[in-house]
Write a protein that holds these residues in place. Structure first.
Motif, PDB file in Angstrom:
ATOM      1  N   UNK B  54       0.845  -1.185   0.000  1.00 18.65           N
ATOM      2  CA  UNK B  54       0.000   0.000   0.000  1.00 18.65           C
ATOM      3  C   UNK B  54       0.884   1.238   0.000  1.00 18.65           C
ATOM      4  N   UNK B  55       0.727   2.073  -0.998  1.00 20.32           N
ATOM      5  CA  UNK B  55       1.535   3.285  -1.082  1.00 20.32           C
ATOM      6  C   UNK B  55       1.005   4.342  -0.128  1.00 20.32           C
ATOM      7  N   UNK B  56      -0.299   4.507  -0.142  1.00 16.64           N
ATOM      8  CA  UNK B  56      -0.889   5.468   0.777  1.00 16.64           C
ATOM      9  C   UNK B  56      -2.305   5.018   1.079  1.00 16.64           C
ATOM     10  N   UNK B  57      -2.812   5.480   2.216  1.00 14.85           N
ATOM     11  CA  UNK B  57      -4.101   5.003   2.669  1.00 14.85           C
ATOM     12  C   UNK B  57      -5.056   6.177   2.842  1.00 14.85           C
ATOM     13  N   UNK B  58      -6.257   6.009   2.355  1.00 21.44           N
ATOM     14  CA  UNK B  58      -7.308   7.015   2.457  1.00 21.44           C
ATOM     15  C   UNK B  58      -7.425   7.552   3.885  1.00 21.44           C
ATOM     16  N   UNK B  59      -7.334   8.869   4.036  1.00 21.78           N
ATOM     17  CA  UNK B  59      -7.496   9.475   5.351  1.00 21.78           C
ATOM     18  C   UNK B  59      -6.194   9.753   6.081  1.00 21.78           C
ATOM     19  N   UNK B  60      -5.120   9.088   5.690  1.00 24.80           N
ATOM     20  CA  UNK B  60      -3.837   9.326   6.357  1.00 24.80           C
ATOM     21  C   UNK B  60      -3.251  10.666   5.929  1.00 24.80           C
TER      22      UNK B  60
END
Lengths: 232, 232
Positions: B54-60
């Motif tokens: 996961x490169x980036x996560x929604x909300x982070x």
DNA sequence: CGAATCTTTGAATCCTCTCAAGTCTTGTGG
DNA sequence: CCACAAGACTTGAGAGGATTCAAAGATTCG
């Protein structure tokens, strides 16, 4: 198809009052200072378009951008078979024709048609290009407009193309109601348009809309004007 | 869900060779001059990510942008019910995380996950912001990246969410094959992912994929690696 | 007023979903 | 290295939603 005029019907309202534009928060160049706005004043024209009017047509040379102040526009593309799909709906604050601003010879990528009476400003492409090359520091204004398109595209996917046809239609009605402004009354798009937006057929859509009317979810005001039941 | 690390697996490759970047035509800042590129050299790191990372996560909070050099990434959002929809697939040349660059406090809007082994560069958000405020004249580079997202969104709608499930899957396989590069061999996403992308269920998808394999349209190379029949 | 187009509605069909059980894969721990 | 558990994939049977085809009202527009 190619025989039609670009605008089936529109009314010229003169030079716009960019400085006091009602939707200044969100419309193109809204945060430019007054000096820059005066440049616009001399070349931008404000028009009213009737429902069904075509702002621009896929493949035509890009003459101008359209900044939408009031109303709803459908953005559609047609494949080689001639069937059209609606990619998204755009409302007040959106600018149409951005795809053509990266490369000066690009034609419009899609066709934009009014789904209601529009109040829009027409901005000559050269004016936009000059303004941007003179003042690239305002690039975020432009990027915000692209973002708005992307959000509308995602809305189409999540709200208008997911779940059962009934839910999809309900979501569309809600979006139309939201774009409609104070009264919350809106024009119902044709069965074909609702089909091109949801992926359904006019027949199925007609059945479901009839249910909505019978079920008291959708009320007719007059002509083709409707409003939604207030949800508590 | 929130307990997982951001990257399930990745390998650091050191400072990237931005100047000779193989996909220089299309990647972020690709047309900047060498002086500006040297600024990037000192702060950008090039990594390989495993499938599923996961490169980036929604909300982070948005720490960095990711410039994709090789591989395929799925961009998804999850609604309050927790069901995820895949908004689009992105391939080489795309930059992930753009939505957060307009307002410095915006978190990531969606989750980006590797559907294949990735070669990507991680760009600290501050570096991007500084570069853009110092050199807004390069804004078109950024807008091109937004355009790429919009095109991917439209592709989802036209290719992956229209017509019968069989056609949708075929279109996805073609896109994967296109992103795959020279060999044209690609990893098959899970049934759940294909479902989140097409709007179908894993069961229906399994049935159709079985047909593709039996019909000689889809061939297995090894493990989970497949390739498409050459169309004449 | 009449032609063209759109909407409505019915009946049959088809595609996709749901539910369920069995099989295969994968990762973990002994 | 093997056994086990969790999860993913496969496949069948039945149900349901949406489509197709068709014909009968509405509407629109010249």
């Amino acid at each position: 198809m190619s025989g039609k005029s670009i605008c089936t019907s529109f009314e010229w309202r003169g030079r716009p009052d960019c400085i006091n534009c009602a939707v200044r928060q969100s419309v193109l160049f809204a945060d430019l200072d007054e000096e820059l706005l005066s440049v616009l004043l001399s070349s931008v024209s404000n028009c009213l378009y009737d429902t069904g009017a075509t702002l621009c047509r896929q493949g035509d040379p890009a003459i101008s951008l359209f900044s939408l102040r009031k109303g709803v526009v459908k953005i559609e593309v047609s494949d080689r078979n001639g069937d059209a799909s609606i990619l998204r709906l755009l409302g007040p604050g959106a600018v149409i024709g951005l795809e053509t601003t990266l490369d000066s010879v690009e034609p419009y990528h899609c066709t934009a048609t009014a789904l209601s009476r529009l109040d829009a400003c027409r901005i000559p492409m050269q004016v936009f290009q000059r303004l941007m090359s003179d003042h690239p520091e305002h690039y975020k204004v432009i990027v915000r407009l692209w973002k708005k398109h992307l959000e509308a595209a995602d809305e189409t996917l999540l709200q208008f193309r997911s779940g059962e046809l009934k839910e999809r239609l309900l979501n569309i009605l809600n979006t139309l109601s939201r774009f409609a402004g104070e009264r919350g009354t809106f024009l119902l798009p044709s069965g074909r348009d609702l089909g091109a937006l949801t992926g359904g057929t006019p027949s199925s859509i007609s059945r479901i809309m009839a249910d909505f009317k019978r079920g008291g979810i959708l009320h007719q005001r007059d002509g083709n004007t409707y409003f939604l039941q207030q949800e508590e």
